[in-house]
Design an enzyme around this catalytic site. Structure first.
Site, PDB file in Angstrom:
ATOM      1  CG  HIS A   1     -92.556  58.647 -18.451  1.00 48.96           C
ATOM      2  ND1 HIS A   1     -93.260  59.439 -19.318  1.00 48.96           N
ATOM      3  CD2 HIS A   1     -92.468  59.330 -17.281  1.00 48.96           C
ATOM      4  CE1 HIS A   1     -93.557  60.583 -18.711  1.00 48.96           C
ATOM      5  NE2 HIS A   1     -93.100  60.531 -17.476  1.00 48.96           N
TER       6      HIS A   1
ATOM      7  CD  GLU B   1     -74.642  33.199  -4.934  1.00 51.95           C
ATOM      8  OE1 GLU B   1     -74.378  32.603  -3.857  1.00 51.95           O
ATOM      9  OE2 GLU B   1     -75.694  33.015  -5.564  1.00 51.95           O
TER      10      GLU B   1
ATOM     11  CE  LYS C   1     -79.189  32.964  10.151  1.00 49.90           C
ATOM     12  NZ  LYS C   1     -80.654  32.944  10.122  1.00 49.90           N
TER      13      LYS C   1
HETATM   14  O1  F6P Z   1     -81.074  33.141  -0.967  1.00 49.34           O
HETATM   15  C1  F6P Z   1     -81.090  32.362   0.176  1.00 49.34           C
HETATM   16  C2  F6P Z   1     -80.415  33.019   1.330  1.00 49.34           C
HETATM   17  O2  F6P Z   1     -80.276  32.040   2.296  1.00 49.34           O
HETATM   18  C3  F6P Z   1     -81.141  34.243   1.876  1.00 49.34           C
HETATM   19  O3  F6P Z   1     -82.186  33.921   2.699  1.00 49.34           O
HETATM   20  C4  F6P Z   1     -80.015  34.937   2.562  1.00 49.34           C
HETATM   21  O4  F6P Z   1     -80.349  36.245   2.883  1.00 49.34           O
HETATM   22  C5  F6P Z   1     -78.948  34.814   1.512  1.00 49.34           C
HETATM   23  O5  F6P Z   1     -79.122  33.511   0.998  1.00 49.34           O
HETATM   24  C6  F6P Z   1     -77.547  35.004   1.989  1.00 49.34           C
HETATM   25  O6  F6P Z   1     -77.192  34.089   2.972  1.00 49.34           O
HETATM   26  P1  F6P Z   1     -75.913  34.289   3.863  1.00 49.34           P
HETATM   27  O7  F6P Z   1     -76.072  35.535   4.643  1.00 49.34           O
HETATM   28  O8  F6P Z   1     -75.842  33.076   4.733  1.00 49.34           O
HETATM   29  O9  F6P Z   1     -74.721  34.380   2.959  1.00 49.34           O
END
Ligand code: F6P
Length: 543
Positions: free
Chosen positions: A388, A216, A210
């Site tokens: 289990h 990451e 987003k």
């Molecule tokens: O973990 C925080 C967060 O902002 C989530 O709410 C979101 O889904 C995720 O990181 C990934 O964010 P982005 O889509 O901006 O990479």
């Protein structure tokens, strides 16, 4: 906040009245059938039996009163009207628009959103068909056989879960299309292991974020890009191997992806509610765009139910109220999600983000601290594996854990006889939790050793919901996901919190930046002694 509502003292009083009553007595004779008739609901292809809960008619009346006093109908209307319900970010939360028909009148900030929603859906369909028909080719002219979705949190968990749940429609089942791979973790192992098996000429990467700033995802995107270049894909050929899903055109361009290859969504779509947007591109590629649209249709059906059904017959409302009943009145700290379905094995992880990121809050909408508790810890795995592992605790542990059993009545890829065994176990667990096993019953079954009887008796009286659907189809799955989305919202209203922000994840991200610089050889920063020692230890190995 629930605790501040006029009905709260009556709820507490009611709890004192019924807490020693036994559910099994409520099922005696004909009253059991009445109870089942009273405490079951059907909506959007889902059947909910909530009769095995520590509730009587009066309980539901009081909880509904709480919903009214909390202003649930008005808050629900505000949500659907596109008001800025996400008050801290001053945004609407209009994920329902993503699954609405073109004639719906959803508006964000007063402006109609359906034209842009359907324009992106049309682009997704075209692209999906090009990939699936082999008409979109890699730079060397090869068709795309493998797609990697790089994303995390809401840009990963939803599409990953849906692709797993509907895998029978993908190339691994009866369908065609590329194989989908999901990489989320910044632990390079995940990407390295995924890439190791792939041919760059036939691989497409969706960078799904987003914000397009998430550490990451961006680290994985840069490494993936290098992998293509190292294996002979020229810079000017990368556009055949990278597309983006984002709200941030500038950052997409800065990364080197042409905005023409970007699928847009909007700030009124929360990350954990985004699988219905272009974030679902991986779903469309893996299962076909018709399946993606059927998923949207299932979600839409649940929206219509949530919006129009009376509160007493409203599935997300009833589930939400039961959740607060156990969390706040009974003070149960956790809730278990038990899908009796391998294909739903990722559903608990999806719900963890949905519920705990949405409602893991301690501050009310007006900034005042909440009084009482908010979201429980959500956990679970697919049945029968859980039986289990941790079901011992659910049956006989010192704390009570409400369970949501979720079971499709049929499954497209099983083996003869298996599904009946699976369902039998699911229903038996719910029955055992409710009934328990008395000393008298043990003796009648031949257990006479007095030393063993206390260990073998089950108190029972442990609550559960049972959610059934005929099978897991795009439509029923869409309805199931939307059910839990709305349940999450309902609970947020009862707690008077903002279910649509997530400030709690920011601090750790912020502190990671200087630590990363230090781990990469930068100057030591100022930390507590424990953190400094950890950094030192890691530096010694990373050198
Ligand atoms: O973990 C925080 C967060 O902002 C989530 O709410 C979101 O889904 C995720 O990181 C990934 O964010 P982005 O889509 O901006 O990479």
């Amino acid at each position: 906040m629930l605790n501040d509502l006029p009905v709260w003292p009556r709820l507490l009083q009611h709890h004192r009245t019924i807490r020693s009553l036994r559910m099994r007595d409520w099922f005696d004779g004909a009253q059991g059938e009445d109870r089942v008739a009273r405490f079951t609901l059907e909506a959007a292809g889902l059947y909910l039996d909530y009769s095995k809960n520590r509730i009587i008619e009066e309980t539901i009346g009081l909880l509904l009163q709480a919903a009214i006093e909390a202003g649930l109908p008005a808050r629900r209307d505000a949500l659907f009207a596109g008001e800025l319900v996400n008050v801290t970010e001053r945004r609407a939360a209009l994920h329902m628009a993503l699954r609405a028909g073109p004639d719906a009148d959803y508006r964000a900030d007063g402006k109609p959103v359906m034209p842009q929603v359907h324009a992106v859906l049309a682009r997704m369909r075209t692209f999906s068909e090009q990939i699936r028909d082999g008409n979109w080719r890699g730079h060397g002219g090869q068709p795309i056989t493998d797609v990697i979705n790089l994303g995390i949190g809401g840009s990963d968990l939803g599409p990953r879960m849906v692709c797993r749940a509907l895998a029978h429609l993908s190339v691994s089942g009866t369908g065609k299309g590329p194989r989908l791979h999901f990489v989320s973790n910044v632990d390079g192992t995940e990407l390295a292991e995924t890439l190791a098996a792939l041919d760059p000429q036939r691989t497409l990467v969706i960078v799904c974020s987003k914000t397009f700033t998430t550490l990451e995802t961006m680290a994985n995107a840069h490494s993936a890009r290098q992998w293509f270049v190292d294996r002979g894909v020229p810079e000017d050929g990368l556009s055949r191997h990278f597309v983006a899903v984002s709200t941030n055109t500038d950052a997409v361009r800065a990364f080197g992806i042409d905005p023409a290859n970007m699928f847009e969504f909007w700030d009124w779509v929360g990350g954990r509610f985004s699988l219905w947007s272009a974030v679902g591109l991986s779903i469309s590629l893996a299962l076909g765009h018709d399946a993606f649209e059927a998923l949207l249709a299932g979600g839409r059906e649940m929206d219509e139910h949530f919006r129009s059904a009376p509160l007493a017959e409203n599935m997300p409302v009833i589930l939400g109220l039961l959740g607060v009943w156990y969390r706040n009145v009974w003070c149960m700290p956790t809730a278990c999600i038990a899908p009796y379905s391998t294909v739903l094995e990722l559903f608990p992880a999806f719900l963890q983000q949905l519920e705990m990121e949405s409602n893991g809050k301690s501050v009310q909408l007006d900034g005042e601290p909440v009084r009482g508790d908010t979201a429980p810890v959500v956990w679970g795995t697919a049945g029968t594996n859980g039986q289990h592992a941790y079901f011992q605790l659910i049956h006989q542990g010192s704390q009570i854990v409400p369970v949501d059993f979720i079971a499709p009545l049929s499954t497209p890829r099983s083996l003869p006889g298996h599904h009946a065994k699976l369902l039998a176990n699911c229903f038996a667990q719910a029955e055992a939790l409710m009934r328990g096993r008395s000393e008298e019953e043990l003796r009648r079954a031949g257990v006479l050793d007095p030393a063993r009887i206390p260990h073998m008796r089950f108190e029972g009286n442990r609550p559960s919901n049972m959610l059934l659907m005929d099978n897991i189809t795009p439509r029923s799955l869409g309805a199931l996901i939307a059910l839990y989305e709305h349940r999450t919202f309902v609970q947020g209203v009862l707690w008077n919190i903002n279910s649509f922000d997530q400030w709690g994840v920011e601090l750790g991200k912020l502190l990671a930046r200087p630590i990363e610089a230090e781990l990469s050889g930068g100057e030591a920063g100022s930390h507590d002694a424990s953190t400094s020692a950890l950094i030192e230890r890691a530096r010694a190995v990373l050198k």
